[in-house]
Design an enzyme around this catalytic site. Sequence first.
Site, short mmCIF file in Angstrom:
data_model
loop_
_atom_site.label_atom_id
_atom_site.label_comp_id
_atom_site.label_asym_id
_atom_site.label_seq_id
_atom_site.Cartn_x
_atom_site.Cartn_y
_atom_site.Cartn_z
CB SER A 109 1.95 3.06 -2.33
OG SER A 109 0.81 3.47 -3.03
CB SER B 20 -2.22 2.93 -2.18
OG SER B 20 -1.63 1.76 -2.65
CE LYS C 113 0.94 6.94 -4.04
NZ LYS C 113 -0.05 5.87 -3.97
#
Lengths: 783, 589
Positions: free
Chosen positions: B113, B137, B31
């Site tokens: 996210s 997330s 990420k």
Amino acid sequence: MTLPPLFVRPMPFQSRFKIILGAVDVMDGPVWAGPPELGPEARAGRCLVEKCGERSRLERSPMYSIVAVVCLPGCCEQSHHESIRPVSTQTLRSILAGRRAALLLDLLAAQTTSKPVTRVASPISGMTNARSTHATSTTTIKDCHPIGTSSTNRVLLYPKINRLAYAPRTLRHPLSILIVRPTIPPAALFYQSTLSFFKGLHYAMTRTPPAVLRKYLFGGQISRTGYSADPAPTIPFRKQLKDAAKKRKSEGAAKTSREDNQKLEEWELTVGIEIHAQLNTARKLFSTAASSINDVPNTHVALFDLAMPGSQPIFQKETLIPAIRAALALNCKVQKTSKFDRKHYFHWDQPSGYQITQYYEPFAKDGYITLYAHDGIAKEDGDEIQIGIKQVQMEQDTAKTISQPGEIHLLDFNRVGLPLIEIITLPQIHYPSTAAAFVRKVQILLNSVDACVLGMQSGGLRADVNVSVRRRAEQGTGAEYAGVKGLGQRTEIKNLSSFKAVEDAIIAERDRQIQILEAGGAIEGETRGWTIGSTETRRLRGKEGEVDYRYMPDADLGPVIIGDDLLTYLEKTLGVLPDEEIKLLVEVYGLTTKDALSMVSLNEGGRAEYFRNVVDHLLELDDRRDLKTAGKLAGNWVLHELGGLASDAAEEENALQMTSEGDCIINHRRLGDLIDRLDNNQITGTSAKKILTMLFEMSTDEQKTVKQLIDEEGLWFNPLSAAEYDELAKSILDMKIVEEILAGKEGKINFLLGKMMRADGEGRVDAKEATAVLRRIIEEHRR
Amino acid sequence: MRVTDLSRLAAAELDRLVKGGKPRKKPFAVKDNIATKNHFTTSGSKILQKYQSPFEATVVDQLRNPKSNPKNGKVVLGKTNLDEFGMGSHSTNSFFGPVLGMSPLRRHSVGGSSGGSAMAVVTGECGFALGTDTGGSVRLPAAYTGIFGFKPSYGRISRWGVIPYANSLDTVGVLGTSAQSILETLTPEVMYSESRDPTSLGAKSLYRMRNERKVLAISSGRVHRNEGVGQYLQTNFRRLKIGIPMEYNIAELDPAVREEWRHALNLFQERGCTLVPVSLPNTKHALSAYYIIAAAEAASNLAKYDGVRYGTRADSSDGAGNVLYSRTRGEGLGDEVKRRILLGSYTLSSKAIDNYFIKAQKVRRLVQRDFDRVFALPNLLRYQEQFNLSDMAETVPMEDKKGPPQVDFIVCPTSPTLPPTRNVVQKQSSVETYMNDVFTVPSSLAGLPAISIPFKLPGKQPGFAGIQIIGQFSDDYRLLLTASALAKLQARKASLVKKHTAALIRRVTSSKGFQKGSEETVRIRTHLSTESFEVKTYLSSGKSFDLRKHPTVGGENRMREPRTAKEIDRFVEDAFGDWDSMTSGDNQK
């Protein structure tokens, strides 16, 4: 005497160097100021050079620490040079080992000359214990280039630091060299500083305005008569001192008028102080980057210091040690658990957008400092006053901004994240001079426990003051702070960097507030600033411009839990604080306060230690003595007679080689023996002094006992016989005076007595007996 | 998937590693708010769009570095897109554009996210991907894309190098195709203690917790002295107590999700676990507390982005507009980020802090205590608390006089709904999107490990829903093992169902009423699964039958559910016997 190896090899012009001893005023603000962008550290300390003979007096003062000044021949007046000799290696080493340089003037040097910066490598980088370097450290000068012509002179400055225990690895530059423009006679500079010395120890001293100095240093211009624009007529040093005393007197008169200011019948002033002091640590508060003072910018910066995304703080436990020491010295209660909070505001010197501090749970609370008359408090406060301390908290320092023309700000992140403590007092101070005394005292205390090493003059200590006034008759607007009610509306004056600034700013702000209130106005809660030398504080921002700091606990940092073992250990090893020691010396050992003060401040406490050893020995020799008599006897010899010896050999920084543990060239037993013999009338005072000098000149291993020396020199006191007295008296008799005495001027007999004493070189004349003999002989003349 | 920075270097590294067509090292995606040395680390923000971190996150280093991880040295495939600084639930708030789903879910939200990381796994580009989980997330994208997403206990994986959003909640999580693969990724090297992260559990704490867990397990008689964790699960699965949090059965819960929840619970029950309803009364406040704490911390953590030392800087001077950095920050940060910074700044302001931030912290503690009270394993970070029964709500069911039952794990849905389409998301207000996190936030507030497991939904589009298992603090490995076991159960059952569906169809088509040529549909429901099967067949009558209505299976006297293949066979036969008679009866009429 050869020059120290310190300066030998790399310096082709070493023989042209001379080192003279001077002093830095550790208590007052800067005497020479670098360009403002250098920040307070670089605006060095007051430099004071004095004639060698005066050094011991300086040494006794707690206000000064000794520095060495190196200059080239030709740069100073010859008369000034006569008594100046290089210091020994030993001395320089001891200076270097024991003291931390607050003043790195590399930058300054770089700006004044286009030539390479001269820098002296650290003798103590990487060491773990300051004392160990006495034996191990070697010092060399790197990249040394002769700068300018022979008329360049150089000044080395060593600010005071004692018992440096925690910062050694950070000390990259224990000394550096300031290149002063060649045309100025340094004496002029020294002259001004000398003046301030004589103004007394406990008063805030007037300082040379930075603007003048800047002109002087960078432009070679001297605007004041004191700096003698026309090539100065050589003023003998003694005259300089006299002038200084005169000036002090005249200024003293001015001062009394100012002191009247402090007695304000109608209005009561209330002051609270926040002091920020840099802790003496090897590393930053939350990163392992080394703490440095004036190193090359941005060389000691960790990822966290720059707030790089993804970096995290690691609390450096070691920073607790000086912090706790400071808290203990300030009589605070050290909290078992304390926490760190974030204080948010945007400024370029604060990379993360917040400062980590201890807002909700500081590590120390509820302390106090007792200020005595000798600390210089206002007369109205009486003999002593206690100022409460609300809390002491740890926090991060900010980056250093170096402003350039054209709205450019260069940032040096070396300073960002250095550990500070903030000391917050209760609003219990009511006089400006007490406020200044408080700040000074805090500095002394922090210094004496090794918590902080830099004084105000080098930016290691900064003060913010909160000032409010109220009519004595009535309550103020009802403002409240820390449980003190009924105060007037307060204003805050930020960033005061000298004791004088503290006092002056408070006076100015008080007067301003009273003026407004008397005119029927109201005080606004605002932040104000103070420029040195001005007469009024200026508004920085009002309440509407106040930042809401949005304090919030820092989730990355756990609570700090201080173990009892650490606390006990630090309490035990804290040592006797200066006040206690002075009290002890005065009350138990019978010294005067003045002598006690000097005793404590000399040789990093070694002199007092030595003194006690001598007293102990005196008691051993004769147990009928009580502590007070022995103390008085020994005090005189340890302080004044030894001091006299040292000043005769003034080229050495510590001629007695007195260590902070109380060891010295002259063993305390020997001095004890000597005093004992003198006290028992076995030798005369003159002989005793002679023997002391002999002991001093002998090296430690070949030293003989006092008895041996008296035997060899035949100094045993044998009183004069009556015939000898007669003979002596007759030999000095002056008929003219005899007639005067007979005519009734009895006092003149003392003149004859003095003559008689001098005639006998060995001091065998006993005054009482001699007077009797003289009277008899004069009476004989009457007939 | 939208990979923001699939670097050339990684490609070269891959090439080098590929021998005979197969990469020797497993690639993984990271990420983009986790620092890697050879890529930009943008956090999905304009202000960091060209930011290259001078250092690498510990977790990436641990996974990548063959020295510290010789057997499993892996290679970073690239950095994945995300909601800016992790602020969002649908991966649509990125400066680089939203993360798109894969066909046939192109129009659906991938969750956020860590949506980019989830899609990297879904598309098969890498075996697993690193994400961060602040309030769900990792779990939410896993639930929305049908993969596994694991959030460890707070402090279990080093955060050094992870760009903080709300640092008291942030954890590094892993997304993978199976619980087993996540388990294999999280070697002890990765879950090690880290000296650079002050919130990382120290080696001493880890050791102490391990020992305490073992002592507790042995003393409670649940495990034999010499058994390992794996063995423990094999032998003690039946003794597991599973908590069903009553407060999670909210009105807004999608029926399909509720069905899957029931399915998951059934699976546990079939294996002999005890299902226990538990009460977590403070859950209803958790979401608001989370959005106050997270925003406050975000406002603080994001104060560093001023463009002075790194990052994008506005053209004008820093002081333009009379507020320092207002231009740089105004241009560099996205709307959602600004919204949360404002929210956070407000809740921290001296006037509001008591009413918001401090209350939220108190709620957070209550939420955590709720969990502590429910779990059999104590929270080993805290001194054990004695819970006062009189403090509990009357609705809390009691197990015995001593108090409510205590459980090993809590099982609940990951999200109250199935993945919405991006159109729906766009129309939602930000408060509505915050609702997605209602089930994931409590365990984040309490710092507990949780994993989202995909459960297949028949027929419906999208065909899965995420079920979450939450464990007590530090119980990470047992949680992963349990999740893995549950996933296996699910697979096994699915294969059983497949097999017997075929048998059913055979049986139906050979039944009396069957007529070739008719094109009607019959729906057959069995107890094999809570799923329903649609069997297209050729029945003349065109009636649907629910086998559960059969007196021997449904209603009050319902039988124990068939478990083994033999039992199922017998059950099917019985059921069809009845069915035959019923249909023939119909025909007769």
